[in-house]
Write a protein that holds these residues in place. Structure first.
Motif, short mmCIF file in Angstrom:
data_model
loop_
_atom_site.label_atom_id
_atom_site.label_comp_id
_atom_site.label_asym_id
_atom_site.label_seq_id
_atom_site.Cartn_x
_atom_site.Cartn_y
_atom_site.Cartn_z
N MET A 1 0.90 -1.19 0.02
CA MET A 1 0.19 0.05 0.04
C MET A 1 0.88 1.29 -0.09
SD MET A 1 -3.06 1.04 2.87
CE MET A 1 -3.94 -0.45 2.33
N SER A 4 -0.23 7.31 -2.00
CA SER A 4 -1.42 7.84 -2.63
C SER A 4 -2.70 6.86 -2.32
CB SER A 4 -1.11 7.72 -4.08
OG SER A 4 -0.89 6.47 -4.56
N GLU A 5 -2.41 5.69 -2.10
CA GLU A 5 -3.69 4.78 -1.65
C GLU A 5 -4.04 4.96 -0.27
OE1 GLU A 5 -4.65 0.04 -1.51
OE2 GLU A 5 -2.75 0.76 -2.20
N ILE A 8 -6.15 8.36 0.01
CA ILE A 8 -7.29 8.17 -0.56
C ILE A 8 -8.27 7.55 0.32
CG2 ILE A 8 -8.81 7.35 -2.54
CD1 ILE A 8 -6.21 7.46 -4.36
N ARG A 9 -8.02 6.69 0.83
CA ARG A 9 -8.53 5.85 1.84
C ARG A 9 -8.78 6.44 3.25
NH1 ARG A 9 -6.86 -0.64 0.89
NH2 ARG A 9 -7.39 -0.66 -1.36
N ARG A 422 -11.91 7.58 -7.49
CA ARG A 422 -10.94 7.06 -6.53
C ARG A 422 -10.10 6.08 -7.16
NH1 ARG A 422 -12.96 7.89 -1.18
NH2 ARG A 422 -11.59 5.91 -0.44
N LYS A 423 -10.51 5.06 -8.00
CA LYS A 423 -9.37 4.30 -8.44
C LYS A 423 -8.74 4.96 -9.55
CE LYS A 423 -9.02 -0.10 -11.23
NZ LYS A 423 -9.71 -0.92 -12.06
N GLU A 426 -6.04 6.79 -7.39
CA GLU A 426 -4.89 6.01 -6.83
C GLU A 426 -4.01 5.11 -7.85
OE1 GLU A 426 -4.89 1.38 -4.83
OE2 GLU A 426 -6.80 2.60 -4.93
N LYS A 430 -0.12 6.07 -8.82
CA LYS A 430 0.81 4.98 -8.48
C LYS A 430 1.59 4.75 -9.91
CE LYS A 430 0.75 0.21 -7.10
NZ LYS A 430 0.10 -1.02 -6.81
#
Length: 455
Positions: A1, A4-5, A8-9, A422-423, A426, A430
């Motif tokens: 992880m 950036s992930e 977002i979460r 969101r995807k 991410e 990445k």
């Protein structure tokens, strides 16, 4: 992880982190010292010695050479150069870069103390001066008066204005240049001197001894004890004329007025200070090494109207040079650059992406990053100067470049590949994170050698 992930979460968490960064940055900005140049340790020390009335060749033989031989063996000395002029010996000592200049100056003083007894008795004590950028004047102003002449004005400035200005917060020293200085001249008649069988040394010694306060011991009265001092200092020119310089064969005292003319005149002018094509008296103020230039200049300028009232005699001060103005303009230019970058980057992105929110995201990243830099600078005690401000201006351009590249990739995945926002955020971040990191590190590596420069 990756980061950036996580961001977002954990959106709320990172939003709070941004608020914390903004608060810390604003606090750091309020604590930053503002100056023209960064703190530098220049490895140079000057040694000045005076011996009035002696020619350059004799100065070199009796002063410059012995002092050079004393300092050449000091640890860290790389080069020694000197200049011998009439009455003055100036020696410049260069240390290797990275040498603690305070330690080097102390070592030079110790070496000079070892040879002081071998120098002429009439020569002054050698003065050591370590070069420091803060020694340069930060404020210069000229002084004028409709009621006082140059001599009286110079005296008022020396006795009243100079000590008051030096007591202000941040002020290191105040010097006065220009104008005419009063000087009592003793013009000896060699024929009358020979007739009374006296020498120049006797005259000099007699005048010097007559202008001293001699202790007279202690006086006890009951339980009280008083210190007695014989005050013999000169109060006027007539006191100098009546100094006893010797005795005739019959025991009659010979006064200074019998062998010389004592003239209340003016010191010979070796320099002329002019302002607006007129002779002028200027005052130069320097700050303490750790003082804030802008605050020190403002303290002096705000005090000048009060000083004019205290001195009176229709004395007025006119500021000629104010280093704080240049520094404030430089800070203003940085602020203008940041605002323009904020606006232009948002407009360029909006022109190509046609998306207001995306444009604002890039624009907001600029001030947040700059605020974090302010906090780090305050913790590292780095001043806000023309060098650090130039670096910040360069960093703004890099921030805009990286932000545009990342945002454009996210925008592409969201609109062209129809991925959820969101995807897209991410995967878009990445996907190019390695390229952005390598690009930034490549730029940083160009400036890494600067960190290892001594001084």
């Amino acid at each position: 992880m990756n980061i950036s992930e996580i961001s977002i979460r954990r959106g709320v968490t990172f939003f709070m982190i941004y608020i914390l960064i903004a608060g810390a940055g604003l606090f750091g900005l309020s604590q930053l010292e503002i100056d023209l140049f960064p703190d530098m340790d220049l490895p140079f020390v000057a040694i000045l010695t005076t011996y009035e009335g002696v020619g350059p060749e004799d100065i070199e033989n009796v002063l410059t050479r012995p002092l050079e031989e004393a300092v050449i063996s000091v640890e860290g000395v790389e080069q020694v150069s000197s200049t011998s002029r009439t009455g003055v010996s100036a020696i410049f000592v260069e240390f290797t870069w990275g040498t603690d200049i305070n330690v080097g100056e102390n070592n030079i003083r110790k070496s000079l103390d070892m040879v002081r007894d071998y120098l002429p008795a009439d020569a002054s004590e050698p003065i050591t001066i370590a070069f420091n950028p803060s020694m340069q004047p930060i404020l210069i102003f000229n002084v004028s008066s409709d009621e006082l002449g140059e001599v009286e004005l110079n005296k008022v400035l020396t006795e009243q204005a100079q000590p008051r200005l030096e007591r202000l917060e941040g002020v290191g020293s105040v010097s006065i240049s220009g104008g005419t200085e009063r000087e009592i001249q003793i013009q000896i008649d060699p024929y009358r001197l020979a007739a009374n069988k006296l020498s120049m040394d006797q005259i000099k010694s007699a005048v010097r001894m007559a202008n001293l306060d001699i202790p007279g011991g202690l006086l006890e009265e009951g339980r009280n004890e008083f210190s007695v001092i014989t005050e013999t200092r000169f109060n006027n020119v007539e006191d100098i004329r009546n100094v006893t310089v010797g005795y005739s064969p019959t025991g009659k005292p010979v006064y200074l007025k019998n062998v010389a003319e004592v003239v209340d005149g003016y010191k010979e002018m070796t320099q002329i200070v002019r302002n607006n094509r007129e002779n002028s008296i200027v005052v130069l103020a320097s700050k303490q090494s750790n003082a804030n230039t802008v605050n020190t200049c403002n303290n002096i300028i705000n005090y000048l109207p009060i000083l004019e009232e205290q001195i009176g005699n229709n004395v007025s001060f006119n500021v000629i040079f104010n280093q704080a103005e240049f520094i404030e303009k430089s800070v203003q230019n940085l602020s203008t650059t940041a605002i323009l970058a904020f606006i232009l980057s948002a407009l360029v992105l909006f022109f190509f992406l046609r998306h207001i929110v995306s444009s604002l995201i890039v624009a907001v990243s600029i001030p947040i990053s700059i605020l974090l830099a302010f906090f780090i600078m305050s913790q590292l005690e780095i001043t806000l100067n023309i060098i650090s401000m130039a670096g910040l201006a360069l960093a703004i351009g890099l921030l805009v470049d990286n932000s545009i590249v990342v945002l454009e990739n996210i925008f592409r995945r969201n609109h062209e590949l129809n991925e959820p926002i969101r995807k897209a955020a991410e995967m878009g971040a990445k996907e190019i994170s390695m390229a952005i990191t390598a690009s930034t590190l490549t730029t940083m590596s160009v400036f890494v050698p600067v960190l290892f420069l001594p001084g």
